[in-house]
Design an enzyme around this catalytic site. Structure first.
Site, PDB file in Angstrom:
ATOM      1  N   PHE A 181    -120.780  -4.281  56.310  1.00 62.59           N
ATOM      2  CA  PHE A 181    -121.299  -4.292  57.716  1.00 62.59           C
ATOM      3  C   PHE A 181    -120.328  -4.950  58.829  1.00 62.59           C
ATOM      4  CE2 PHE A 181    -124.554  -4.974  54.430  1.00 62.59           C
ATOM      5  CZ  PHE A 181    -125.315  -3.654  54.408  1.00 62.59           C
ATOM      6  N   GLU A 216    -114.224  -7.101  57.364  1.00 63.77           N
ATOM      7  CA  GLU A 216    -113.100  -6.277  58.220  1.00 63.77           C
ATOM      8  C   GLU A 216    -111.800  -7.261  58.302  1.00 63.77           C
ATOM      9  OE1 GLU A 216    -114.149  -4.741  61.838  1.00 63.77           O
ATOM     10  OE2 GLU A 216    -112.323  -4.352  62.635  1.00 63.77           O
ATOM     11  N   ARG A 246    -116.579  -5.086  74.152  1.00 61.33           N
ATOM     12  CA  ARG A 246    -117.666  -3.991  73.674  1.00 61.33           C
ATOM     13  C   ARG A 246    -118.964  -4.697  74.403  1.00 61.33           C
ATOM     14  NH1 ARG A 246    -118.506   0.707  70.723  1.00 61.33           N
ATOM     15  NH2 ARG A 246    -116.346   0.672  70.330  1.00 61.33           N
ATOM     16  N   GLU A 284    -123.072   2.361  63.398  1.00 63.38           N
ATOM     17  CA  GLU A 284    -123.518   1.256  64.205  1.00 63.38           C
ATOM     18  C   GLU A 284    -125.024   1.766  65.310  1.00 63.38           C
ATOM     19  OE1 GLU A 284    -119.373   0.817  65.385  1.00 63.38           O
ATOM     20  OE2 GLU A 284    -119.682  -1.396  65.485  1.00 63.38           O
TER      21      GLU A 284
END
Lengths: 458, 746
Positions: free
Chosen positions: B228, B232, B310, B695
């Site tokens: 999720f 990363e 973002r 997402e």
């Protein structure tokens, strides 16, 4: 079979004294069976779920119980017969539960899946199941990927359990738990032996289902010089219901209380449903819940509302104690050294009205922010007897006696509610923590009294 | 028969249900002599390490060695960009930060050893939340800014209001905690099994810490038990510790964080504080928006900067903002380094505009869905960073189709009538849209490579740079490869992700896994397919139909049966200095209608029904896509309702376990849950007409927050606001606030 061994997927596994307090999950994974996984180490997520063959209501037969192997200290498996997800497919042919989960899109990352499969398999093989598999049976498993809908569909798609080795296995009795006594671990067979052991080993710790102890082991690396399991003591597993009383053995798993107290008030069944998850209720006991004396334990508030009496055994014989006198401080009880709980007695007749309310962030399987056990008897418009018992508002579970006096003898009306709320304002001294602020705990406690009143009216 | 678009089960499903699917830590049994690692955790949020004596740990039976600052032959720092995450810090930057590691023959031995490491600290003042960071001027970035139009018109708007919104973070709670297993390979170099979304970066960090060139490090991700976004960047430290341990001892080393430690030391979704002022015209269209967004980035930069970008890109959600100025800044606090989490800042940005839309509706006494729909993008309009919203009409189509299929108007009327009869238990319904930009905002990440191998018997191995974390990427890749080569699905095997097969990969993130890797795999397959077609053309009639026969013939004719594929996303660019560009290849659209019920006595609520309509283009794999939509939605519901991260006064995470941090369980699944995919939605220039799905659905959960707002409003009067998450406690007090007069008891 040696005293400290169990049968895993049909093969005997030696535990060894050194591993007595190792989580069963670790032992299973060391056998190369890596389907069961550690997800949380607190018995919350069910990724470690395995199946235990256990006694069933049907004489001479058995049932599969889902347990969290992360919380089950290995010694507690001694003499038991246990199956993991690896045992469910037969000659490479998937079991119904596996096929349904795979076909419905019930797995994404797959990490929680063996636990869900095990729970679903046990539910499909539940001997007293008549309708479809109940979602509630899977409430002890967490999934972070799917959002549960496909797993719900998989459960709904299952019919009766088909013939298979495990179904046939349930036609025979479960292994009888034998007494065990090895270094650092004992499992006595009678209360007398248990009390004698407690007297002989002062640093011993009693263990029931280990749903709390296992957390201490995992989170705080706690180990104990000597553990005494109460699981083989028949007297502690009793359940009797007579016109005078209900008597619940202190080591009876919570699940069985609901199964055996069939005519219990709705509040009792609601209480048990909110009390942990199915794998927890397969192991957790009322005696353990009370003896750990958590201020947010779910057991005490309702039992206080029911005027429960605790049966205690110790070196100088047996005694009883009203539950209201049991909690003496934060995580402290009136048990003297060497004493143990043997049973919880609920006197009859039961109150006319009894309710249990639980406030938590999550509706299912959460720890109480506030809990309220309430009971009420009204005679000819006058309150004869009232009980208000809270969890989560003080260092101990709290029966608010002053609030009982505030309504006793008068009518049960809005003024009475206001009087109870006024008492709560003065007597409750909750604290703020991660479950809720002190303001919320106080206000919602008062609001619950009003909710109880309102629901009784409508 | 084509397999793309077929409702196939997950490619790993059989392994999942039998328990045979192996995750990094399940491989321990293959490594005799394995060592286990346990960290030494600092008991302060901010402190100087004044003394660290690891020697006593060695006296503990079963302890083999310790890992401290002097042990790394390379640079002992795992920070990906700024090199700001020392593996063995001399200044503790968050509560429970590891300062050293102990390796033992058993996990218990390592744990006991860690308890014996003598560490002394000089506590320093700590910055523990955004307000404290603002007061102290503690930041990780300069202000980032996007502006468009003339925001000064805000002051003269018919309706003008301002406010503040606190948005909580979120723990990933991937069921598989961070895990890595490292060993010296046959050549004496380092190999690592890592549960990582970004094997190439894990390789880079391991190489950095060991002072090795990258070809000396091989990283393999077998599969992940959920990620999720949480694996990363955050996977790197565990892999680095395992690799350093293996390098030092020559023995295989396993790192698997317990849940409690994982939650205490790894980053989460960023908490945000948003301050805003909005102006609306009398017709309920938004005139201008001004906002400051502050995120709690924790102690190091991690991905906080692109996450803030973002958030700024998504303050419009699906609405046209004619005049806007938004400024975002990442605060530095003494907490875990907050990181990527499904949505990557987008959810926080959207929550701001949805708060603004809801408040405008209340202040204008209009239904919220009316205000929302009047502001939806129309065809030809552009965003506040200058990107035209292609296919904007899809948003309107989704909106009207979903309102109709969910019987929105009729249910709202029925709910209003029922609420009038029920003083203490009320219901509410809301519809909210999602428009989410697809592409990494760092342009260079938008590339992928693949390596496809065809064997003489006609079976196929597909290697690509994407990782499987449950999202179904491997299922889609298998389908794409099978159709592109024209072979049966069973012939295609998707290999686990390894840095020695495909180099320099991008993280599997930003919902881009199948867009990028799928296109690269298709490119490789097309090359092989065309070579085989030439071979087949020369074969007798009956034989060329058999794929294996063609492969064998190709081999004998010395035609290569392997190919590398490559893909780069075309036409994307963004200039952070001007705040203008086309950062996204396209937008994913969707909308949700949710209905909830609230008990006014307690603030407890239930989600009764949700209807979702999502635009996934031509679905590559409908079972997978529906799973992403449902799972993302419920995860979003958790973020916005019951999942609450709390820290105590010392900066210690107070909710570091499943018993204190509650994720959605069965009780949060709505009894009615209808999910549909937009029809006739083929997306040009994306792999097989599909659209990304990882997402966007998370943000559909905003419909639940807005439905809660509707219910609270029904209990009284006044503007309803509450911070996020909307815990039962927050809803309880929100109800109390709007109840001007509590209904008298009767």
């Amino acid at each position: 079979m040696s005293a400290l061994a169990f049968v895993l997927n049909g093969r005997e596994v030696e535990i060894g004294e050194a591993a007595a307090q190792t989580p069963l999950l670790d032992l299973i994974r060391e056998q190369g069976l890596t389907g069961a996984k550690e997800g949380c180490a607190e018995g919350e997520c069910g990724a470690c779920a395995v199946l235990v063959v256990d006694a069933d209501g049907r004489p001479g037969k058995s049932a599969l119980r889902v347990v969290n192997s992360c919380l089950m200290l290995s010694a507690l498996a001694a003499g038991r017969e246990i199956y993991t997800v690896e045992a469910l497919a037969t000659n490479g042919v998937l079991s119904d539960a596996q096929r349904a989960m795979a076909g419905a899109g019930g797995s994404q990352c797959g990490y929680c899946t063996p636990g869900f499969v095990v729970s679903l398999f046990a539910e499909q093989h539940r001997p007293d199941r008549t309708g479809p598999c109940e979602d509630e049976a899977l409430a002890g498993n967490l999934c972070r990927c799917t959002g549960y809908r496909p797993i719900h569909d998989a459960a709904a798609a299952l019919g009766a359990a088909p013939d298979g080795p495990l179904l046939r296995r349930l036609e025979r009795a479960a292994p009888v738990l034998h007494a065990v006594s090895v270094g650092g671990f004992s499992r006595p067979a009678t209360v007398g032996e248990c009390v004698a052991l407690l007297a002989a080993t002062l640093d011993a710790r009693l263990v029931g289902g280990a749903t709390d102890l296992g957390v201490e082991r995992n989170l705080r690396a706690k180990t104990w010089p000597h553990l005494i399991s109460v699981e083989a003591i028949d007297e502690l597993q009793q359940f009797t219901s007579t016109p005078e009383r209900v008597l619940i053995g202190a080591a009876l798993p919570l699940r069985e209380i609901g199964e055996r107290w069939r005519d219990a008030p709705d509040a009792v069944h609601e209480w048990l449903t909110l009390f942990g998850s199915p794998p927890i209720r397969n192991r957790a006991t009322l005696g353990g819940n009370l003896a750990t004396a958590s201020p947010v334990g779910d057991g005490a508030p309702l039992l206080m509302a029911l005027d429960a009496v605790l049966h205690i055994a110790g070196p100088s014989g047996s005694r009883t104690l009203p539950i209201a006198q049991f909690f003496t401080g934060y995580r402290k009880t009136a048990l003297m050294p060497g004493e143990m709980l043997t049973a919880i007695e609920i006197p009859k007749p039961l109150p006319q009205s009894v309710r249990f309310f639980k406030i938590a962030k999550r509706r299912a399987d959460d720890i109480s922010t506030v809990a309220l056990g309430v009971s009420l008897d009204v005679d000819r418009g006058r309150v004869r007897r009232a009980r208000w018992a809270f969890g989560g508002v003080a260092a101990t579970p709290l029966r608010v006696v002053e609030a009982e006096a505030a309504v006793s003898g008068g009518p049960w009306n809005a003024d009475a509610v206001a009087r109870v709320q006024a008492v709560l304002d003065k007597t409750l001294r909750p604290v703020s923590d991660h479950r809720g602020s002190k303001e919320y705990r106080l206000e919602v406690s008062k609001s619950l009294v009003e909710k109880y009143y309102w629901e009784l009216q409508s | 028969m084509k397999v793309v678009g077929q409702p196939l089960p997950h490619e790993g499903a059989r392994g999942h249900v039998t328990g045979e699917a192996l995750y990094a830590d399940d491989l321990c049994g293959r490594f005799p002599g394995l060592l286990h690692a346990w960290p030494v955790l600092a008991p302060h949020a901010h402190a100087r390490v004044t003394r660290l004596d690891a020697a006593p740990a060695l006296e503990e039976p079963g302890v083999v060695t310790t890992l401290t600052a002097g042990d790394a032959p390379g640079e002992a720092n795992t920070g990906p960009n700024r090199h700001d995450e020392p593996l063995f810090p001399d200044e503790v930057m968050f509560h429970q930060q590891p300062v050293a590691w102990v390796l033992g023959e058993t996990l218990d031995a390592a744990r006991r050893g860690a308890a014996r490491v003598a560490a002394e600290y000089e506590p320093l003042p700590a910055v523990l939340d955004i307000e404290q960071a603002l007061a102290a001027g503690s930041y990780l970035t300069a202000p980032l800014r996007l502006a468009d139009g003339d925001v000064s018109v805000l002051e003269s708007s018919a309706l003008r209001f301002e406010g503040e919104l606190r948005i909580g973070g979120q723990e990933h709670f991937y069921l598989e905690t961070q895990a890595a297993l490292a060993w010296r390979d046959e050549a004496g170099y380092i190999a690592v099994y890592s549960s990582t979304q970004h094997p190439s970066e894990t390789q880079e960090i391991v190489a950095r810490v060991l002072g090795l060139p990258r070809h000396a490090v091989t990283v393999e991700c077998p599969r992940m038990g959920g990620a999720f976004g949480g694996k990363e960047v955050q996977a790197n430290a565990s892999a680095a510790v395992a690799a350093l341990g293996a390098w030092k001892t020559g023995r295989p080393v396993r790192v698997r964080l317990t849940r409690a430690i994982d939650m205490a030391i790894t980053g989460k979704r960023h908490p945000f504080l948003v301050r805003y002022a909005a102006g609306f015209n009398a017709d309920a269209t938004l005139r201008a928006l001004r906002a400051e967004l502050y995120s709690d980035g924790g102690w190091s930069l991690d991905l906080s900067e692109p996450i803030m970008w973002r958030a700024l890109f998504h303050v419009d959600n699906a609405y046209r903002l004619p005049a806007v100025e938004v400024v975002g800044r990442v605060c530095r606090t003494h907490k875990t380094s907050q990181t990527a989490f499904r949505g990557f800042g987008g959810p926080q940005g959207m929550l701001l505009i949805e708060e603004v839309m809801a408040q405008a509706a209340q202040r204008l006494a209009l239904p919220a869905d009316v205000v929302r729909s009047r502001n939806l993008y129309r065809e030809g309009q552009a965003t506040h960073y200058g990107e035209r919203v292609d296919d904007a009409e899809r948003m309107g189509t989704i909106w009207s189709q979903l309102k109709s299929s969910s019987a929105f108007e009729a249910r709202r009327a029925e709910i209003a009538a029922a609420n009038a009869r029920s003083a203490h238990v009320k219901r509410g319904i809301a519809i909210t849209p999602v428009k989410f930009g697809i592409s990494f905002t760092a342009q260079f990440y938008n590339q992928a490579a693949a390596y496809v191998l065809v064997y003489r018997d006609g079976t196929v191995q597909v290697n690509h740079g994407g990782t499987e974390m449950g999202q179904g990427l491997f299922t889609k890749i298998q389908q794409i490869a099978a159709d592109t080569l024209g072979v049966a699905l069973a012939r295609v095997r998707v290999m686990s992700t390894r840095t020695d097969k495909v180099p320099n990969t991008s993280a599997t993130a930003a919902s881009s896994g199948s867009d990028l890797n799928g296109a690269a795999v298709a490119d490789a397959c097309r090359q092989i397919r065309s070579r085989l077609a030439a071979v087949a053309a020369g074969m007798p009639d009956g034989e060329w139909r058999e794929f294996a026969a063609v492969c064998e013939a190709a081999y004998r004719q010395r035609v290569p049966l392997s190919a590398s594929g490559f893909y780069r996303t075309p036409d994307i660019h963004f200039d952070p200095r001007t705040g203008r560009g086309r950062p996204f290849h396209y937008y994913a659209f969707g909308a949700a209608v949710s209905e909830v019920e609230v008990d006014g006595f307690t603030g407890a609520y239930r989600l009764l029904r949700t209807d979702i309509l999502e635009d996934v283009g031509d679905s590559l794999s409908p079972v997978v896509d529906r799973g992403q939509i449902e799972g993302g939605f419920i995860q979003g519901v958790g973020w916005l309702t019951i999942e609450e991260l709390l820290w105590d006064e010392a900066g210690r995470l107070a909710t570091a376990g499943a018993s204190t941090y509650k994720l959605p369980s069965w009780s949060e699944l709505p009894p009615v849950f209808n999910v549909s995919l937009l029809e006739r939605a083929a997306m040009p220039h994306v792999i097989m007409g599909s659209k990304a799905v990882g997402e966007p659905p998370l943000m559909l959960a905003i419909s639940v927050r807005e439905a809660l707002r509707e219910v609270v409003a029904a209990f009284g009067s006044g503007v309803v606001t509450f911070d996020s998450p909307a815990t039962p406690e927050r809803i309880f007090f929100a109800v109390q606030r709007v109840r001007a007069l509590r209904p008298a008891l009767t």
